[in-house]
Design an enzyme around this catalytic site. Structure first.
Site, PDB file in Angstrom:
ATOM      1  N   LYS A  73      61.684 -15.773  11.611  1.00 53.48           N
ATOM      2  CA  LYS A  73      62.152 -16.122  12.873  1.00 53.48           C
ATOM      3  C   LYS A  73      62.052 -17.523  13.171  1.00 53.48           C
ATOM      4  O   LYS A  73      63.100 -17.949  13.943  1.00 53.48           O
ATOM      5  CB  LYS A  73      61.285 -15.500  14.022  1.00 53.48           C
ATOM      6  CG  LYS A  73      61.280 -14.117  13.989  1.00 53.48           C
ATOM      7  CD  LYS A  73      62.491 -13.283  13.999  1.00 53.48           C
ATOM      8  CE  LYS A  73      62.162 -11.912  13.885  1.00 53.48           C
ATOM      9  NZ  LYS A  73      63.686 -10.968  13.986  1.00 53.48           N
ATOM     10  N   TYR A 291      58.728   2.948  13.959  1.00 52.48           N
ATOM     11  CA  TYR A 291      58.541   1.708  13.819  1.00 52.48           C
ATOM     12  C   TYR A 291      57.283   1.300  13.892  1.00 52.48           C
ATOM     13  O   TYR A 291      56.101   1.601  14.756  1.00 52.48           O
ATOM     14  CB  TYR A 291      59.282   1.080  14.934  1.00 52.48           C
ATOM     15  CG  TYR A 291      58.875  -0.561  15.138  1.00 52.48           C
ATOM     16  CD1 TYR A 291      59.444  -1.338  14.307  1.00 52.48           C
ATOM     17  CD2 TYR A 291      58.212  -0.942  16.447  1.00 52.48           C
ATOM     18  CE1 TYR A 291      59.233  -2.699  14.502  1.00 52.48           C
ATOM     19  CE2 TYR A 291      57.923  -2.275  16.515  1.00 52.48           C
ATOM     20  CZ  TYR A 291      58.507  -3.396  15.330  1.00 52.48           C
ATOM     21  OH  TYR A 291      58.260  -4.601  15.483  1.00 52.48           O
ATOM     22  N   TYR A 317      57.247  -4.387   8.099  1.00 50.96           N
ATOM     23  CA  TYR A 317      58.884  -4.873   7.830  1.00 50.96           C
ATOM     24  C   TYR A 317      58.753  -4.930   6.336  1.00 50.96           C
ATOM     25  O   TYR A 317      59.599  -4.192   5.678  1.00 50.96           O
ATOM     26  CB  TYR A 317      59.255  -6.320   8.321  1.00 50.96           C
ATOM     27  CG  TYR A 317      59.499  -6.355  10.146  1.00 50.96           C
ATOM     28  CD1 TYR A 317      60.675  -5.844  10.433  1.00 50.96           C
ATOM     29  CD2 TYR A 317      58.420  -6.710  10.601  1.00 50.96           C
ATOM     30  CE1 TYR A 317      60.801  -6.004  11.991  1.00 50.96           C
ATOM     31  CE2 TYR A 317      58.394  -6.434  12.072  1.00 50.96           C
ATOM     32  CZ  TYR A 317      59.690  -6.158  12.774  1.00 50.96           C
ATOM     33  OH  TYR A 317      59.768  -6.133  14.058  1.00 50.96           O
TER      34      TYR A 317
HETATM   35  C1  LIG Z   1      58.250  -9.899   9.213  1.00 52.39           C
HETATM   36  C2  LIG Z   1      59.662  -9.732   9.741  1.00 52.39           C
HETATM   37  N1  LIG Z   1      60.481  -9.315   8.783  1.00 52.39           N
HETATM   38  C3  LIG Z   1      61.806  -8.870   9.353  1.00 52.39           C
HETATM   39  C4  LIG Z   1      62.284  -8.721  10.636  1.00 52.39           C
HETATM   40  C5  LIG Z   1      63.472  -8.146  10.909  1.00 52.39           C
HETATM   41  O1  LIG Z   1      64.287  -9.273  11.362  1.00 52.39           O
HETATM   42  P1  LIG Z   1      65.413  -8.585  12.294  1.00 52.39           P
HETATM   43  O2  LIG Z   1      64.765  -8.544  13.527  1.00 52.39           O
HETATM   44  O3  LIG Z   1      66.280 -10.163  12.225  1.00 52.39           O
HETATM   45  O4  LIG Z   1      66.181  -7.791  11.777  1.00 52.39           O
HETATM   46  C6  LIG Z   1      61.446  -9.064  11.528  1.00 52.39           C
HETATM   47  C7  LIG Z   1      61.787  -9.215  12.834  1.00 52.39           C
HETATM   48  O5  LIG Z   1      60.974  -9.261  13.777  1.00 52.39           O
HETATM   49  C8  LIG Z   1      60.043  -9.556  11.157  1.00 52.39           C
HETATM   50  O6  LIG Z   1      59.134  -9.838  12.117  1.00 52.39           O
END
Ligand SMILES: Cc1ncc(COP(=O)(O)O)c(C=O)c1O
Length: 373
Positions: A73, A291, A317
Site C-alpha cells: 500500500k 477472506y 494475502y
Molecule cells: C499484504 C497485502 N497483499 C496484497 C493485497 C492486495 O492488494 P489489492 O487490494 O490492491 O488487491 C493487500 C491489500 O490489502 C495486502 O494488504
C-alpha cells in the site's frame, strides 16, 4: 496517438521512459523505500523439487517498502496522500477489515505528512483484540470505529461500512475537519499509478539482470495492485503475464472493477491503452473458506518460505498467493525451464493476530524431517 508507435503499447525502451515521465508529472509524496529488492529464491526452488520440477522464482520484496513495517500500500499511498495534501485535507479516512494492512499503512502515511487518520474497520467482536495491525493502528494514534463484518466470509467488508463512513465524514466536517477518503485498499485510478510505477521499477531490475520471466504471481484483494501491474506491464512491454491469486470472492465484478480503475489510470497518464477483462487472469482456487481464513495450502506456504528462505509471508494475502504458485508447480502448470516472479506484498503484522491458529497447525521442526532426507 497510434497505439503501436507511441508509448501506448509498443515494445521499445523509449516507451518506459515516456511512461515514467508521465508518472513524474503527477504529484507524489515519498513514503516508500524504493526500489525494493529483487532476488532469486534458490532454496525455495529446491524445496519444491529443484530444476526438474520447479521454475526459477524471483522474489520482488514489496514487504520491504518500509512504511510502518512495509507492504504494497505504500506505493499507492504516495499518490493518494499527495492528492489529500493538494486538496487541503486535515484528516485521512479509510476502511478495511480488522487486520487491514491498508488501514495501518494509511495511518502511518498520515503521520509522515502530519495528518491524523480515522478508520472504519469491519470486525467481529472476537477480532477486536489490540494485536497485529490493530496494535499498530493504536500506536500510530488512529481513531477506530468498528462495524460488524459481512456475514458472507467471501467479502472483504461489512454491510454497515458505507453508512458508518458517511456518518464519520459528517461528524468530522461538523468538527471543522476536511476529511480525505482513501477508498478500500487505495484502489482508485490514482492509487493504481503506484503499481504502474512499481511495474516500471521491476522492469528496470529485470532488464539489468537479463531476466525475462513468463509470469508474475500476486495476491488480489481490492485489485488495485493487479490493475497497476497489468497496465504497467503492458506499457513497459514486459515479458510476463500477471497471474493474480484471489484471496476473497467477488468475481466477475472484481475483475470488471480492476479494468475500470486500470483504464482510469491510463487516462490519468494520457495513454490510449485500454485493458479488458481478458487481460486479468485471477486464480480463484486458493480462497478456501473465505477472506482471512487459513487453508492447508496457506499454512504450508508460510512454513515453506520461512523454512527454506527465512522469509515470512502473511496469513491473509501472500500465503494464499504462494499456495497458488506451489499448487501450479505441483500440477506441472508452469514450465520448470521458465522463470516466474512472486510479488511479496507484505502484511506480516497479521501473523500475530493468527498466532493461536498458526501455532496449532504448524509442525515444530523436530529434526526428524531433516534426518529422513
Ligand atoms: C499484504 C497485502 N497483499 C496484497 C493485497 C492486495 O492488494 P489489492 O487490494 O490492491 O488487491 C493487500 C491489500 O490489502 C495486502 O494488504
Amino acid at each position: 496517438m497510434d497505439g503501436r508507435t507511441g508509448w501506448n503499447g509498443s515494445e521499445d525502451g523509449q516507451m518506459t521512459t515516456s511512461v515514467a515521465g508521465a508518472i513524474e508529472r503527477i504529484p507524489r509524496v515519498p513514503l516508500a523505500t524504493l526500489p525494493t529488492p529483487l532476488h532469486e529464491a534458490r532454496r525455495l526452488r529446491d524445496a519444491l523439487g529443484g530444476p526438474d520440477r520447479c521454475p526459477r522464482i524471483l522474489l520482488k520484496r514489496d514487504d520491504l517498502t518500509g512504511l510502518a513495517l512495509g507492504g504494497n500500500k505504500a506505493r499507492k499511498l504516495e499518490f493518494l496522500v499527495a492528492d489529500a495534501l493538494r486538496g487541503g485535507a486535515t484528516i485521512l479516512v479509510t476502511t478495511g477489515g480488522a487486520q487491514s494492512n491498508h488501514a495501518r499503512m494509511t495511518a502511518a502515511a498520515g503521520r509522515m505528512v502530519g495528518l491524523p487518520t480515522s478508520l472504519v474497520l469491519s470486525a467481529a467482536a472476537g477480532e477486536r483484540d489490540v494485536q497485529g495491525n490493530l496494535l499498530l493502528d493504536r500506536l500510530l494514534g488512529a481513531e477506530v470505529t468498528f462495524v460488524e463484518p459481512a456475514s458472507d466470509p467471501m467479502k472483504l467488508t461489512g454491510p454497515d461500512e458505507a453508512a458508518a463512513l458517511a456518518e464519520l465524514e459528517a461528524a468530522l466536517r461538523a468538527r471543522g475537519e476536511r476529511p480525505y477518503l482513501v477508498p478500500l485498499g487505495g484502489s482508485t485510478p490514482l492509487g493504481v499509478l503506484g503499481y504502474v510505477a512499481g511495474a516500471l521499477e521491476l522492469e528496470g531490475q529485470l532488464e539489468a539482470a537479463g531476466e525475462r520471466p513468463g509470469r508474475l504471481y500476486v495476491a488480489c484483494g481490492s485489485r488495485g495492485t493487479a490493475a497497476g501491474l497489468v497496465l504497467g506491464a503492458r506499457l513497459a512491454g514486459a515479458s510476463y503475464v500477471v497471474h493474480g491469486v484471489a484471496v476473497s470472492g467477488g468475481d466477475p465484478a472484481s475483475t470488471g472493477f480492476a479494468v475500470e480503475i486500470a483504464n482510469g489510470a491510463a487516462e490519468l497518464l494520457g495513454s490510449d491503452v485500454r485493458l479488458t477483462t481478458g487481460d486479468f487472469a485471477t486464480d480463484q482456487s486458493q480462497i478456501g473458506p473465505g477472506y482471512g481464513r487459513s487453508t492447508r495450502g496457506s499454512v504450508e506456504a508460510i512454513e515453506l518460505l520461512a523454512r527454506s528462505e527465512g522469509i515470512l509471508l502473511d496469513p491473509v494475502y501472500t500465503a494464499k498467493a504462494m499456495a497458488g504458485l506451489v499448487a501450479d508447480v505441483r500440477d506441472g502448470a508452469v514450465d520448470p525451464a521458465a522463470t516466474v516472479v512472486f510479488l511479496h506484498t507484505g502484511g506480516q503484522p497479521a501473523l500475530f493476530a493468527h498466532a493461536a491458529e498458526l501455532a496449532a497447525s504448524t509442525a515444530q521442526d523436530t529434526g526428524e524431517d531433516r534426518a529422513r532426507r
